[in-house]
Design a protein around this motif. Structure first.
Motif, short mmCIF file in Angstrom:
data_model
loop_
_atom_site.label_atom_id
_atom_site.label_comp_id
_atom_site.label_asym_id
_atom_site.label_seq_id
_atom_site.Cartn_x
_atom_site.Cartn_y
_atom_site.Cartn_z
N GLN A 303 0.83 -1.21 0.00
CA GLN A 303 0.00 0.00 0.00
C GLN A 303 0.86 1.26 0.00
O GLN A 303 0.55 2.23 -0.71
N ARG A 321 -8.44 5.57 -5.08
CA ARG A 321 -7.86 4.45 -4.36
C ARG A 321 -6.62 4.89 -3.58
O ARG A 321 -6.41 4.48 -2.43
N ASN A 324 -7.83 6.77 -0.53
CA ASN A 324 -8.38 5.85 0.47
C ASN A 324 -7.27 5.10 1.19
O ASN A 324 -7.33 4.92 2.42
N VAL A 325 -6.26 4.66 0.45
CA VAL A 325 -5.15 3.94 1.08
C VAL A 325 -4.38 4.86 2.03
O VAL A 325 -4.02 4.46 3.14
N SER A 540 -9.72 -2.43 4.52
CA SER A 540 -10.54 -2.33 3.31
C SER A 540 -11.57 -1.22 3.32
O SER A 540 -12.14 -0.92 2.28
N PRO A 542 -13.16 2.18 2.76
CA PRO A 542 -12.77 3.40 2.03
C PRO A 542 -13.12 4.66 2.83
O PRO A 542 -14.15 5.30 2.60
N LEU A 593 -11.30 -1.36 -0.53
CA LEU A 593 -9.90 -1.66 -0.81
C LEU A 593 -9.66 -3.17 -0.68
O LEU A 593 -10.30 -3.84 0.12
#
Length: 628
Positions: A303, A321, A324-325, A540, A542, A593
């Protein structure tokens, strides 16, 4: 923002005429507006002409008079107005500006008509001049939008200067207002699964407004100029009062490049060290594959490599993404630091170390009582005494070894917990994964009891099934993996009968031990499963998308709705286009995620079958691993 995702789920432009049919001036809500009725396809052949839909930005409603700049969509008979060019201007400079925007965004812009925002007396003097601009900027049709300052009344006309004149035929203009900033920043999503007929209607409707959102997105270069610029052309749009900017944001953008490059190099070195041959040796590779904390560290490393990658995101989905990570990692580290501060405050680690040994003694005492109960007459059952005593003493000896192992480590437990607690600085998920591994080590004796009981029980079940096939004159063909017929002599049948009788009468004793230790093992697996479920939730979820949906709902749009502003005879129909936010469930489903957690590979039926036949259940098995 992404252009493909905007157009793919936009509500239908062709549905606008069907969504605003005559009715009361209330809100007309259409998550995905329906397409026009079948008779609307013949509108061009009727005497009243065609309906021109003009999308007008709300920020330009109070702008001074000038030219309407935008894009004409002939397939939908729609005009998307992007800005108003004010007087005075030089026509060649306006055309050069449109050419620059076309080169930057690959969208063809043109002068669509004129905009008049004057008093009634001034409008009469300005009208001939505005009509004369159509000869300089030729466009079909030529829009003429006007609004009176005093009364606020609107008038809209669409004239055609080329083609054969048709007396009594006049194009109607329907004015649709939209928030330019929200449309530019919004990211539209495809509609939910619908029946075939409704899905076809939704797809046809989506193609309409796709052009509107795509035009606004590609024309971002047009919105970079404001009234403070000294350029030859003055425009009115959503940023005409000043381009939105932040000093902190600009500094962060300039510093993000070198920081990302440095961290990317550091992460590449760690990844290279991880793939070294030393870590691929049998003991280290086995430990890395079985420990949860190693899997979580590898997942976080991937990640971080994604977040600090120097490659620019190619689509809004990749950008979302990354966000979010990043938010997930920051929240994980913040929770881990909070847990670390709580553990090291008021000597809680020492209290945990002091309580760990008594708890282990209590668990060992409970297991000892359970084994003594099984060695007697559990629940009044008549067990095979010899086998019962052998199994009971065997498990009691292993229990004694385990409690001796715990007492041997008791002087070092506080130091071990102190160093293990430092893993919380890497994140809450790393601390939880470490806790899961500690539980696995502390309950290793229960796992051994389960394996011994399962292997013995499975051996007897397999023996009974083989001997049962012997009575029926069958045998298992190993090469062809099937049951074939076979003839046995009397000696084989006699020995098979004796073995079948012995195994059958010893089965209840073995099955009882297997049942008890399987329940204990399932209890430990359930506790570890809850911990892994919490780790997967943090990994996972978001969080950035959910925060965006909560604070700025228009950024994640599921469709549009129309509200009637004015619907009177003799006046143009005026609508307000608003964005419907994406539901929270769809936000989680769309931006969830990937996680490193272990997912079950079989259903409840197959799990019960494995438990019945004594096959071992490995909760750490991954999807692609080979099963026993």
């Amino acid at each position: 923002m992404g252009l493909g995702s905007r157009g793919a789920a936009a509500a239908g432009l062709g549905a606008a005429s069907a969504a605003v049919r005559p009715g009361p001036p209330d809100a007309v809500r259409h998550p995905v507006p329906t397409p026009p009725p079948e008779g609307a396809a013949l509108a061009s052949s009727r005497p009243h002409g065609m309906v021109v839909k003009a999308f007008f930005p709300t920020c330009c409603a109070s702008a001074d008079s000038g030219l309407l700049v935008g894009r004409w969509v002939p397939e939908q008979s729609s005009a998307v107005v992007l800005a108003v060019v004010h007087f005075p201007f030089i026509p060649i400079q306006v055309k050069e500006l449109l050419a620059q925007v076309h080169q930057a965004g690959r969208v063809g812009l043109a002068v669509l008509g004129t905009w008049c925002h004057r008093r009634q007396e001034a409008e009469e003097r300005l009208g001939p001049f505005l009509e004369g601009l159509g000869a300089i900027f030729s466009h079909e049709p030529w829009l003429q939008l006007c609004r009176e300052r005093s009364s606020g009344l609107w008038s809209c006309k669409a004239t055609r200067q080329q083609g054969p004149a048709r007396p009594g035929v006049k194009d109607q203009v329907m004015l649709v207002f939209y928030d330019q900033r929200q449309v530019l920043l919004s990211q539209l999503h495809p509609p939910a699964a619908l029946p075939d007929r409704q899905a076809g209607d939704a797809a046809a409707s989506a193609e309409g407004l796709a052009a509107v959102f795509d035009t606004v997105a590609r024309s971002e270069a047009l919105f970079r100029s404001d009234r403070f610029d000294e350029g030859p052309v003055r425009l009115s749009h959503w940023q005409s009062e000043g381009v939105e900017a932040s000093i902190l944001a600009e500094l962060a953008k300039r510093a993000s490049g070198p920081v990302c490059l440095l961290l990317a190099c550091l992460l590449s070195l760690i990844s290279a060290a991880r793939t070294c041959r030393v870590f691929k040796l049998r003991p280290l590779s086995f430990i890395w594959s079985k420990l949860s904390v190693c899997g979580q560290l590898g997942h976080r490393l991937e990640q971080l490599a994604l977040v600090f990658s120097t490659q620019k995101a190619e689509s809004p989905a990749q950008l979302m993404r990354k966000a979010n990570v990043l938010v997930s990692v920051l929240l994980d580290v913040a929770l881990g630091l909070a847990l670390l501060s709580w553990l090291h405050g008021k000597d809680r680690i020492g209290q945990l170390a002091e309580a760990l040994v008594p708890v282990a003694d209590h668990v060992a005492e409970a297991l000892q009582h359970l084994l003594q109960w099984l060695m007697g007459a559990p629940a009044g059952l008549k067990m095979n005494r010899a086998l019962d005593q052998v199994l009971g003493r065997f498990f009691l000896y292993h229990l004694h070894l385990w409690i001796s192992y715990v007492h041997l480590l008791s002087p070092f437990i506080e130091h071990i917990l102190w160093h293990v607690g430092l893993s919380a600085c890497l994140g809450l998920t790393v601390a939880l994964s470490t806790l899961s591994d500690i539980i696995a080590l502390l309950t290793f004796h229960i796992y051994c009891f389960y394996v011994y009981g399962a292997r013995l029980y499975c051996l007897k079940i397999c023996g009974l099934s083989s001997l049962w096939r012997l009575f029926r004159g069958k045998k298992w063909n190993v090469l062809r993996q099937r049951v074939d017929s076979c003839s046995y002599d009397l000696d084989q049948l006699f020995i098979g009968t004796l073995l079948f009788t012995v195994l059958l009468f010893l089965l209840p004793t073995t099955a009882l031990y297997y049942l008890v230790f399987t329940l204990l093992r399932l209890l430990v697996v359930a506790v570890q499963g809850l911990i892994h479920l919490l780790v997967d939730l943090v990994n996972s979820l978001p969080l950035y998308s959910l925060g965006l949906r909560l604070c700025r709902p228009y950024r994640l749009a599921a469709g549009v709705k129309f509200r009637v502003l004015e619907h009177e005879a003799g006046r143009p129909l005026r609508l307000l286009m608003q964005i419907n936010p994406l539901p929270y469930g769809r936000v989680v489903h769309a931006y969830r995620l990937p996680s490193c957690g272990c997912h079950p590979t079989h259903s409840w039926g197959s799990l019960c079958r494995k438990l019945f036949f004594g096959e071992l259940i490995y909760p750490w098995r991954q999807r692609g691993d080979k099963q026993d």
